[in-house]
Design a protein around this motif. Structure first.
Motif, PDB file in Angstrom:
ATOM      1  N   TYR A  62      38.107  39.120  38.782  1.00  0.00           N
ATOM      2  CA  TYR A  62      38.555  38.496  37.836  1.00  0.00           C
ATOM      3  C   TYR A  62      39.647  37.643  37.952  1.00  0.00           C
ATOM      4  O   TYR A  62      40.478  37.894  36.910  1.00  0.00           O
ATOM      5  N   THR A  63      40.342  37.183  39.054  1.00  0.00           N
ATOM      6  CA  THR A  63      42.047  36.345  38.759  1.00  0.00           C
ATOM      7  C   THR A  63      42.042  35.200  37.973  1.00  0.00           C
ATOM      8  O   THR A  63      42.521  34.599  37.451  1.00  0.00           O
ATOM      9  N   MET A  71      31.760  36.803  33.313  1.00  0.00           N
ATOM     10  CA  MET A  71      31.274  38.814  33.768  1.00  0.00           C
ATOM     11  C   MET A  71      31.593  39.451  32.720  1.00  0.00           C
ATOM     12  O   MET A  71      31.530  40.688  32.428  1.00  0.00           O
ATOM     13  N   GLY A  72      32.288  39.069  31.949  1.00  0.00           N
ATOM     14  CA  GLY A  72      32.388  39.887  30.654  1.00  0.00           C
ATOM     15  C   GLY A  72      33.484  40.441  30.762  1.00  0.00           C
ATOM     16  O   GLY A  72      33.437  41.467  29.633  1.00  0.00           O
ATOM     17  N   ILE A  73      34.816  40.557  32.064  1.00  0.00           N
ATOM     18  CA  ILE A  73      35.117  41.570  32.031  1.00  0.00           C
ATOM     19  C   ILE A  73      36.825  40.924  31.313  1.00  0.00           C
ATOM     20  O   ILE A  73      37.254  39.788  31.351  1.00  0.00           O
ATOM     21  N   ALA A  74      37.620  41.812  31.206  1.00  0.00           N
ATOM     22  CA  ALA A  74      39.153  41.331  30.519  1.00  0.00           C
ATOM     23  C   ALA A  74      40.122  41.464  31.276  1.00  0.00           C
ATOM     24  O   ALA A  74      40.952  40.497  30.786  1.00  0.00           O
ATOM     25  N   HIS A  75      40.148  41.961  32.305  1.00  0.00           N
ATOM     26  CA  HIS A  75      41.245  41.067  33.106  1.00  0.00           C
ATOM     27  C   HIS A  75      41.409  41.745  34.419  1.00  0.00           C
ATOM     28  O   HIS A  75      39.927  42.215  35.232  1.00  0.00           O
ATOM     29  N   PRO A  76      41.672  41.430  35.512  1.00  0.00           N
ATOM     30  CA  PRO A  76      41.843  41.159  37.058  1.00  0.00           C
ATOM     31  C   PRO A  76      41.439  42.947  37.509  1.00  0.00           C
ATOM     32  O   PRO A  76      42.157  43.904  36.865  1.00  0.00           O
ATOM     33  N   LEU A 206      50.821  34.572  42.799  1.00  0.00           N
ATOM     34  CA  LEU A 206      51.039  35.024  42.150  1.00  0.00           C
ATOM     35  C   LEU A 206      49.862  36.871  41.789  1.00  0.00           C
ATOM     36  O   LEU A 206      50.452  37.482  41.483  1.00  0.00           O
ATOM     37  N   ALA A 207      48.910  36.158  42.240  1.00  0.00           N
ATOM     38  CA  ALA A 207      47.781  37.465  42.490  1.00  0.00           C
ATOM     39  C   ALA A 207      48.324  38.068  43.087  1.00  0.00           C
ATOM     40  O   ALA A 207      48.317  39.508  42.858  1.00  0.00           O
TER      41      ALA A 207
END
Length: 260
Positions: A62-63, A71-76, A206-207
């Protein structure tokens, strides 16, 4: 929670059996609503011990904004890659029967020439630690029904990791700008989607910096020789038996995953 916590061990065992039997299991967050991300990473680590395979790197989840929205994911988040996650070599077919509901994502992989530790890294400092860049395809496969889960469930499930395929390594150079690399994902010769390296937190380097910073408070680092999948650059696409996926990365080469 610690690695010896009964809830951590119970959730890990259920996820491990789900993977072994190819049978989805219920969400840990539903069985244990108090689970937080720290507990989820403890579950992930417990399952890694059950796997008993050598760790070879990390996968970032989720980057990209597209994947977080899908997927409804807020952060990596991250998962751990092992030798068992190398699903194909030199175009060998991937057995769909060993997976539950696989999907594919094109990604840019980075290989480290020396350990990357601590927080506060930027593109320049990360670059000095790299050995190679590789075109990659990740195969994701949640152990939950219907690809529906919370961030806690996803972390516990090793960020939905199921495997990866790598293309030919390109020696790293500081002048390579991965943010502008365009990738085209095809299935059976038909274009499915296009993306670019900047989808991974603005730049795959940066990831990787995010990963090092996230690991630092836990006393962990990204070791020399590790391969890091820096995150999906398009949406994830379901894979079926007898399908062939190919991802072409401008300037980096291509990678292929065939399913049987």
């Amino acid at each position: 929670m610690t690695h010896s916590d009964p809830i951590v061990e119970e959730c890990s065992e259920r996820l491990w059996q789900a993977e072994l039997t190819r049978t989805p299991t219920g969400l840990p967050s539903e069985a244990h609503p108090s689970l937080d991300e720290a507990a989820a990473y403890a579950i992930q680590a417990a399952t890694l011990r059950r796997r008993g395979a050598r760790a070879v790197g990390f996968k970032l989840g989720y980057t990209s904004a597209a994947m977080r929205e899908q997927m409804g994911i807020a952060h990596p988040n991250y998962g751990v890659l092992t030798e068992q996650h190398r699903l194909a070599v030199d175009g060998a077919a991937i057995d769909c029967a060993r997976l539950i509901h696989p999907r594919v994502e094109p990604e840019i992989a980075l290989r480290l020439g020396r350990e990357l530790a601590g927080a506060g890294h930027d593109r320049a400092s990360v670059s000095r630690h790299l050995d190679a860049v590789l075109p990659a395809m990740e195969i994701v496969d949640t152990r939950y029904p219907d690809y529906r889960f919370t961030i806690v469930d996803n972390i516990a499930d090793n960020s939905s990791s199921a495997g990866f395929v790598l293309g030919t390594a390109l020696p790293w150079r500081d002048d390579i700008d991965l943010a502008v690399v365009v990738v085209a994902l095809h299935a059976d010769g038909q274009l499915l989607d296009q993306g670019h390296g900047g989808a991974a937190m603005g730049d795959p380097l940066l990831a990787l910096a995010w990963l090092a910073g996230f690991l630092a408070p836990r006393g962990l680092s990204v070791p020399a020789g590790a391969v890091v999948l820096t995150g999906g650059l398009t949406r994830a696409y379901a894979a079926q038996t007898n399908q062939v996926f190919r991802a072409d990365f401008a300037g980096l080469g291509a990678v292929q995953a065939a399913f049987a």
